[in-house]
Structure formats: C-alpha cells, structure tokens
Design a protein around this motif. Structure first.
Motif, PDB file in Angstrom:
ATOM      1  N   LEU A  55      13.708  30.005  -6.887  1.00 26.72           N
ATOM      2  CA  LEU A  55      12.276  30.224  -6.897  1.00 26.72           C
ATOM      3  C   LEU A  55      11.542  29.772  -5.553  1.00 26.72           C
ATOM      4  O   LEU A  55      10.699  30.819  -5.180  1.00 26.72           O
ATOM      5  CB  LEU A  55      11.759  30.456  -8.124  1.00 26.72           C
ATOM      6  CG  LEU A  55      12.100  31.040  -9.343  1.00 26.72           C
ATOM      7  CD1 LEU A  55      11.650  30.638 -10.332  1.00 26.72           C
ATOM      8  CD2 LEU A  55      11.730  32.593  -9.055  1.00 26.72           C
ATOM      9  N   GLY A  56      11.546  28.590  -5.173  1.00 30.21           N
ATOM     10  CA  GLY A  56      10.874  28.042  -4.408  1.00 30.21           C
ATOM     11  C   GLY A  56       9.714  27.091  -5.005  1.00 30.21           C
ATOM     12  O   GLY A  56       9.371  27.512  -6.141  1.00 30.21           O
ATOM     13  N   ARG A  57       8.930  26.493  -4.350  1.00 29.51           N
ATOM     14  CA  ARG A  57       7.944  25.795  -4.546  1.00 29.51           C
ATOM     15  C   ARG A  57       6.562  26.574  -5.353  1.00 29.51           C
ATOM     16  O   ARG A  57       5.959  25.930  -6.331  1.00 29.51           O
ATOM     17  CB  ARG A  57       7.335  24.805  -3.481  1.00 29.51           C
ATOM     18  CG  ARG A  57       6.232  23.863  -3.900  1.00 29.51           C
ATOM     19  CD  ARG A  57       6.586  23.098  -4.781  1.00 29.51           C
ATOM     20  NE  ARG A  57       5.486  22.047  -5.083  1.00 29.51           N
ATOM     21  CZ  ARG A  57       4.679  22.233  -6.299  1.00 29.51           C
ATOM     22  NH1 ARG A  57       4.901  23.320  -7.033  1.00 29.51           N
ATOM     23  NH2 ARG A  57       3.701  21.613  -6.576  1.00 29.51           N
ATOM     24  N   ASP A  58       6.539  27.759  -5.020  1.00 31.63           N
ATOM     25  CA  ASP A  58       5.338  28.507  -5.486  1.00 31.63           C
ATOM     26  C   ASP A  58       5.278  28.847  -6.985  1.00 31.63           C
ATOM     27  O   ASP A  58       4.398  28.982  -7.384  1.00 31.63           O
ATOM     28  CB  ASP A  58       5.264  29.709  -4.657  1.00 31.63           C
ATOM     29  CG  ASP A  58       4.785  29.745  -3.369  1.00 31.63           C
ATOM     30  OD1 ASP A  58       4.312  28.576  -2.938  1.00 31.63           O
ATOM     31  OD2 ASP A  58       4.737  30.733  -2.481  1.00 31.63           O
ATOM     32  N   GLN A  59       6.486  28.697  -7.590  1.00 30.19           N
ATOM     33  CA  GLN A  59       6.952  29.096  -8.933  1.00 30.19           C
ATOM     34  C   GLN A  59       6.862  27.739  -9.841  1.00 30.19           C
ATOM     35  O   GLN A  59       7.340  27.868 -11.081  1.00 30.19           O
ATOM     36  CB  GLN A  59       7.885  29.897  -9.248  1.00 30.19           C
ATOM     37  CG  GLN A  59       7.604  31.339  -8.672  1.00 30.19           C
ATOM     38  CD  GLN A  59       6.437  31.963  -9.332  1.00 30.19           C
ATOM     39  OE1 GLN A  59       5.664  32.274  -8.549  1.00 30.19           O
ATOM     40  NE2 GLN A  59       5.920  31.907 -10.480  1.00 30.19           N
ATOM     41  N   VAL A  60       6.919  26.341  -9.387  1.00 30.51           N
ATOM     42  CA  VAL A  60       6.846  25.067  -9.822  1.00 30.51           C
ATOM     43  C   VAL A  60       5.566  24.483 -10.092  1.00 30.51           C
ATOM     44  O   VAL A  60       4.579  24.303  -9.240  1.00 30.51           O
ATOM     45  CB  VAL A  60       7.629  24.178  -9.330  1.00 30.51           C
ATOM     46  CG1 VAL A  60       7.737  23.021  -9.717  1.00 30.51           C
ATOM     47  CG2 VAL A  60       9.070  25.090  -8.884  1.00 30.51           C
ATOM     48  N   MET A  61       5.275  24.155 -11.537  1.00 30.86           N
ATOM     49  CA  MET A  61       3.820  23.594 -11.594  1.00 30.86           C
ATOM     50  C   MET A  61       3.873  22.236 -11.022  1.00 30.86           C
ATOM     51  O   MET A  61       4.660  21.420 -11.038  1.00 30.86           O
ATOM     52  CB  MET A  61       3.759  23.502 -13.289  1.00 30.86           C
ATOM     53  CG  MET A  61       3.436  25.023 -13.771  1.00 30.86           C
ATOM     54  SD  MET A  61       2.815  24.889 -15.519  1.00 30.86           S
ATOM     55  CE  MET A  61       2.790  26.491 -15.871  1.00 30.86           C
ATOM     56  N   ASP A  62       2.721  21.696 -11.005  1.00 30.07           N
ATOM     57  CA  ASP A  62       2.395  20.369 -10.249  1.00 30.07           C
ATOM     58  C   ASP A  62       2.724  19.305 -11.135  1.00 30.07           C
ATOM     59  O   ASP A  62       3.074  19.508 -12.292  1.00 30.07           O
ATOM     60  CB  ASP A  62       0.947  20.295  -9.637  1.00 30.07           C
ATOM     61  CG  ASP A  62      -0.085  20.217 -10.851  1.00 30.07           C
ATOM     62  OD1 ASP A  62       0.055  19.165 -11.777  1.00 30.07           O
ATOM     63  OD2 ASP A  62      -1.057  20.864 -10.798  1.00 30.07           O
ATOM     64  N   ILE A  63       3.061  18.022 -10.810  1.00 29.71           N
ATOM     65  CA  ILE A  63       3.704  16.976 -11.444  1.00 29.71           C
ATOM     66  C   ILE A  63       2.608  16.563 -12.672  1.00 29.71           C
ATOM     67  O   ILE A  63       2.941  15.793 -13.402  1.00 29.71           O
ATOM     68  CB  ILE A  63       3.850  15.903 -10.556  1.00 29.71           C
ATOM     69  CG1 ILE A  63       2.731  15.173  -9.976  1.00 29.71           C
ATOM     70  CG2 ILE A  63       4.924  16.334  -9.425  1.00 29.71           C
ATOM     71  CD1 ILE A  63       2.904  13.865  -9.155  1.00 29.71           C
TER      72      ILE A  63
END
Length: 202
Positions: free
Chosen positions: A17-25
């Motif tokens: 999916l790439g970074r845009d679909q990953v919540m921040d740490i």
C-alpha cells in the motif's frame, strides 16, 4: 474478509500500500504481546475532552469491527476498563484511538487489543455530540467506514474498502514469493542490488 487479512502481516500490507495507508508511530499497542487484529472500521469522532461518542459506539458497532477514533485530545482518557470490557464482550475486535485510555492493567488482563497514544488517569466528559460513520483522521491518515484495519505489534495499516480484493491478492502473492525464496537467494539478490546502488561491489 477480516479473517483473510488476519493472515497478512502489516509489514506486507505496508509494502503493497505504501506510506499513505500506515498510521504514525504514536498509534501503538498499549500492551504486548498483542494479537494481530483485522476488521472493518467503525469510525468515531469525539470532541476534544469528551468521550461520549466512543462510549455509544461500543453498542452500535457490529461484532468484529475495529472502532477507530479521532479525538484531537491528549489530556483526557477516551475509555477505561469497563468500556473496554463491554466492547470485548460485545465482540468488538479492537480499539484504534488517536487519543488515550486509562485502567491499562484491567485492559491488559482482559486481553482486549487497544492501539492508542498512551494512558492518562483522568476521564473525559460525556456531553458533546461527535459523529459515527464518517471519515476520520487517526494516526495521520484518513479512515473511512468499511476500510479494513489491520494491526499488531508492527503497527496499524488501513486497507481502503474499494481495494480489498486487489490488496489481498497482491499481499498473498508477495508472501508466496518470499516463502519460496531461501535466505541465500535473498542475500545474493540483496547484495547485487546494494552494489548497484553504490556503484561498486560489496
């Protein structure tokens, strides 16, 4: 569909999916080892300092749902032990909260998965109407009702509802390719790729 995504690590989904679909740490499991969860998002927006809409959501969300909350608040707890216990009893898969909870020991003993920014001992009020079932911002990304939320100790990934089948197929293909590759194969390909990037052998 949720059971299918429980078999896919967030790391694989993030690759697809790439970074845009990953919540921040900042959105992380509040106890470990936490099981991998996957389910359709039941979206909630709480007004700052207030948790009314999350408390209502535990009765409105379907079993298997992941309740995803936008709160805009790091001063008050959105939920505590009893709210998590009722959600767990009613079949909610997990909470993913852009905010805080309290009673962490009770939640950990219960085994209810909560991904959030942390803990604080003071609860919010229950006075202000927010929303259910509208797009929300959580962990720096937009989550829409019906998106599949997949979360474990590696992080939280959101699969858009209109891409479920495409992403699942791509993730399965990636896992199959990795399973067929030995560490020797991986190392050889990796070494060649790094050497090419450096412009010299390694």
């Amino acid at each position: 569909m949720s059971a299918d995504f429980r078999q896919i690590p967030p790391t694989t989904l993030a690759d697809v999916l790439g970074r845009d679909q990953v919540m921040d740490i900042g959105i992380r499991p509040l106890w470990t080892p936490v099981p991998r969860v996957a389910g359709p998002a039941f979206t909630v927006r709480c007004e700052p300092g207030d948790n009314l809409m999350l408390h209502a959501a535990i009765y409105r969300a379907e079993p298997g749902s992941v309740i995803v909350v936008e709160s805009g608040d790091l001063d008050y707890a959105l939920a505590g032990g009893n709210v998590c216990a009722v959600a767990h009893r009613r079949g909610v898969a997990a909470f993913v909260l852009d905010g805080l909870i309290r009673d962490l020991g009770e939640v950990r003993d219960l085994g209810f998965p909560v991904f959030a920014r942390g803990v604080i001992p003071i609860p919010g009020t229950k006075d202000k109407l927010g929303t259910h079932g509208e797009p929300v911002r959580c962990g720096g990304i937009t989550v829409r009702p019906g998106d599949v939320v997949v979360a474990d100790e590696e992080g939280v990934v959101v699969v858009p509802a209109d891409r479920h089948d495409q992403v699942l197929a791509a993730a399965r293909a990636k896992l199959a390719k990795e399973a067929a590759e030995s560490l020797d194969d991986w190392e050889a390909a990796h070494r060649a790729r790094i050497g090419k990037a450096l412009g010299q052998p390694v």
